[in-house]
Design an enzyme around this catalytic site. Structure first.
Site, PDB file in Angstrom:
ATOM      1  N   SER A 145      27.834  44.076  37.497  1.00  0.00           N
ATOM      2  CA  SER A 145      28.772  44.763  36.589  1.00  0.00           C
ATOM      3  C   SER A 145      28.323  46.209  36.450  1.00  0.00           C
ATOM      4  CB  SER A 145      28.748  44.103  35.201  1.00  0.00           C
ATOM      5  OG  SER A 145      29.473  44.877  34.266  1.00  0.00           O
ATOM      6  N   TYR A 158      23.868  40.105  28.213  1.00  0.00           N
ATOM      7  CA  TYR A 158      24.760  40.350  29.353  1.00  0.00           C
ATOM      8  C   TYR A 158      24.235  41.524  30.180  1.00  0.00           C
ATOM      9  CZ  TYR A 158      29.099  40.981  32.013  1.00  0.00           C
ATOM     10  OH  TYR A 158      30.029  41.095  33.027  1.00  0.00           O
TER      11      TYR A 158
HETATM   12  N1  LIG Z   1      36.502  40.967  34.206  1.00  0.00           N
HETATM   13  C1  LIG Z   1      35.754  42.056  34.127  1.00  0.00           C
HETATM   14  O1  LIG Z   1      36.173  43.090  33.575  1.00  0.00           O
HETATM   15  C2  LIG Z   1      34.376  42.062  34.731  1.00  0.00           C
HETATM   16  C3  LIG Z   1      33.705  43.292  34.806  1.00  0.00           C
HETATM   17  C4  LIG Z   1      32.433  43.346  35.370  1.00  0.00           C
HETATM   18  C5  LIG Z   1      31.841  42.181  35.855  1.00  0.00           C
HETATM   19  N2  LIG Z   1      32.521  40.998  35.766  1.00  0.00           N
HETATM   20  C6  LIG Z   1      31.852  39.810  36.293  1.00  0.00           C
HETATM   21  O2  LIG Z   1      32.684  39.185  37.246  1.00  0.00           O
HETATM   22  C7  LIG Z   1      32.453  37.779  37.232  1.00  0.00           C
HETATM   23  C8  LIG Z   1      33.767  37.043  37.039  1.00  0.00           C
HETATM   24  O3  LIG Z   1      34.337  37.476  35.823  1.00  0.00           O
HETATM   25  P1  LIG Z   1      35.822  37.106  35.390  1.00  0.00           P
HETATM   26  O4  LIG Z   1      36.307  38.221  34.560  1.00  0.00           O
HETATM   27  O5  LIG Z   1      36.620  36.669  36.554  1.00  0.00           O
HETATM   28  O6  LIG Z   1      35.517  35.845  34.431  1.00  0.00           O
HETATM   29  P2  LIG Z   1      36.478  34.670  33.928  1.00  0.00           P
HETATM   30  O7  LIG Z   1      35.923  34.207  32.627  1.00  0.00           O
HETATM   31  O8  LIG Z   1      37.885  35.119  33.991  1.00  0.00           O
HETATM   32  O9  LIG Z   1      36.239  33.536  35.027  1.00  0.00           O
HETATM   33  C9  LIG Z   1      34.927  33.021  35.196  1.00  0.00           C
HETATM   34  C10 LIG Z   1      34.985  31.704  35.930  1.00  0.00           C
HETATM   35  O10 LIG Z   1      33.630  31.200  35.998  1.00  0.00           O
HETATM   36  C11 LIG Z   1      33.621  29.835  35.587  1.00  0.00           C
HETATM   37  N3  LIG Z   1      32.308  29.526  35.001  1.00  0.00           N
HETATM   38  C12 LIG Z   1      31.816  29.937  33.813  1.00  0.00           C
HETATM   39  N4  LIG Z   1      30.601  29.419  33.615  1.00  0.00           N
HETATM   40  C13 LIG Z   1      30.304  28.666  34.704  1.00  0.00           C
HETATM   41  C14 LIG Z   1      29.188  27.886  35.080  1.00  0.00           C
HETATM   42  N5  LIG Z   1      28.130  27.745  34.281  1.00  0.00           N
HETATM   43  N6  LIG Z   1      29.227  27.254  36.262  1.00  0.00           N
HETATM   44  C15 LIG Z   1      30.298  27.348  37.087  1.00  0.00           C
HETATM   45  N7  LIG Z   1      31.395  28.084  36.777  1.00  0.00           N
HETATM   46  C16 LIG Z   1      31.393  28.733  35.598  1.00  0.00           C
HETATM   47  C17 LIG Z   1      34.764  29.725  34.586  1.00  0.00           C
HETATM   48  O11 LIG Z   1      35.209  28.390  34.417  1.00  0.00           O
HETATM   49  C18 LIG Z   1      35.810  30.634  35.233  1.00  0.00           C
HETATM   50  O12 LIG Z   1      36.597  29.940  36.176  1.00  0.00           O
HETATM   51  C19 LIG Z   1      31.426  37.529  36.132  1.00  0.00           C
HETATM   52  O13 LIG Z   1      30.132  37.470  36.689  1.00  0.00           O
HETATM   53  C20 LIG Z   1      31.562  38.751  35.255  1.00  0.00           C
HETATM   54  O14 LIG Z   1      30.387  39.027  34.530  1.00  0.00           O
HETATM   55  C21 LIG Z   1      33.771  40.906  35.203  1.00  0.00           C
END
Ligand SMILES: NC(=O)c1ccc[n+]([C@@H]2O[C@H](COP(=O)([O-])OP(=O)(O)OC[C@H]3O[C@@H](n4cnc5c(N)ncnc54)[C@H](O)[C@@H]3O)[C@@H](O)[C@H]2O)c1
Length: 268
Positions: A145, A158
């Site tokens: 991130s 985080y």
């Molecule tokens: N959305 C953003 O703005 C953003 C920005 C920077 C980084 N990220 C990173 O991108 C990645 C995905 O984020 P997102 O926004 O798509 O999240 P999200 O919450 O929309 O989706 C996350 C998915 O991971 C699954 N999950 C959660 N815990 C789990 C576990 N213990 N084991 C297996 N699966 C699990 C959930 O069921 C879900 O399907 C994350 O690592 C997040 O930190 C997201």
């Protein structure tokens, strides 16, 4: 021929958001794709929606923070597809209730965020690398991130987890470069996913209004889409990135180029 024909990719957290976008892109490019998610029902529903050729995908319900689950994930992958080439460590959490100063942060909440966001990368590497080695090399892509590079208030676990992911990316890259296993990371800015919608819930403001406001802190003027992270991941996983390892790529609409000290792009 599709770019990833004959390759086997695991995408963790593939039921929704960024992971779903990445799984969809791998399937479209011919990879045998494993959708690993703690929410098995949602992952099954996703496969119905994103398509992909029959026999080309597998859903494994698992908690990536648990050793036995990750072992089972790797075993199920090799049993179904005969090997493993690519791991995308995407599953990550930032629960709305965890936006706390560290003195108010319960230890269980700290541990869970670190376990899902960081320890899981150790587990998939530990059990996945022996399989990638058997294929003569491959690639691990970690979704970190921009919060691993610069921070904001009240996100101690985080931010620590994402900084740790970037450090682990460099470290694994060094240990396995000679074996043709490349390890890279992607640092997304704000991406339009359920995680962001969840974060918005606590604010009391309208979702679309918030997305617009958050978009304004990205010089490109909007938040990103999961497909834009998927494009970067597929590039890093491909032979087109054959001389790239130990590196991260910001896919953030210019956010990190701007720098936190500079205020909003509207100031320019
Ligand atoms: N959305 C953003 O703005 C953003 C920005 C920077 C980084 N990220 C990173 O991108 C990645 C995905 O984020 P997102 O926004 O798509 O999240 P999200 O919450 O929309 O989706 C996350 C998915 O991971 C699954 N999950 C959660 N815990 C789990 C576990 N213990 N084991 C297996 N699966 C699990 C959930 O069921 C879900 O399907 C994350 O690592 C997040 O930190 C997201």
């Amino acid at each position: 021929m599709a770019e990833f024909e004959g390759k086997v990719a695991i995408v963790t957290g593939a039921a929704m958001g960024i992971g779903r976008g990445i799984a969809e892109a791998f399937l479209a490019e011919g990879a045998c794709t494993v959708l690993a998610d703690i929410d098995g029902a949602a992952a099954h529903a996703t496969t119905g929606e994103i398509g992909g050729d029959e026999g080309k995908y597998l859903v494994v319900e698992c908690d990536v923070a648990k050793t036995d689950d990750v072992k089972r994930l790797i075993d199920a992958t090799t049993a179904e597809f005969g090997g493993l080439d690519i791991i995308v460590n995407n599953a990550g959490i930032q629960p709305p209730g965890s936006y706390l100063k560290v003195e108010d942060m319960p230890e269980e909440a700290w541990d869970r965020i670190i376990d899902v966001n960081l320890k899981a990368h150790y587990l998939t590497a530990r059990f996945g690398i022996p399989e990638i080695r058997k294929r003569g090399g491959g690639s691990i892509i970690n979704i970190a991130s921009v919060q691993g590079l610069q921070s904001m208030s009240r996100v101690s676990a985080y931010a620590a987890s994402k900084g740790g992911v970037l450090s682990l990316t460099r470290q694994l890259a060094l240990d396995y470069a000679a074996e043709g296993i490349r390890v890279t990371a992607v640092c997304p800015g704000t991406i339009d996913t359920p995680l962001v919608e969840e974060a918005a819930e606590g604010t009391g403001a309208g979702l679309e209004e918030l997305k617009k406001t958050w978009g304004e802190v990205h010089p490109i003027g909007r938040i990103g889409q999961p497909s834009e992270i998927a494009d970067a991941v597929l590039f890093l996983a491909s032979d087109r990135a054959s001389f790239i390892t130990g590196e991260y790529l910001c896919v953030d609409g210019g956010m990190m180029a701007l720098g936190a000290w500079a205020g909003s792009p509207a100031d320019f």
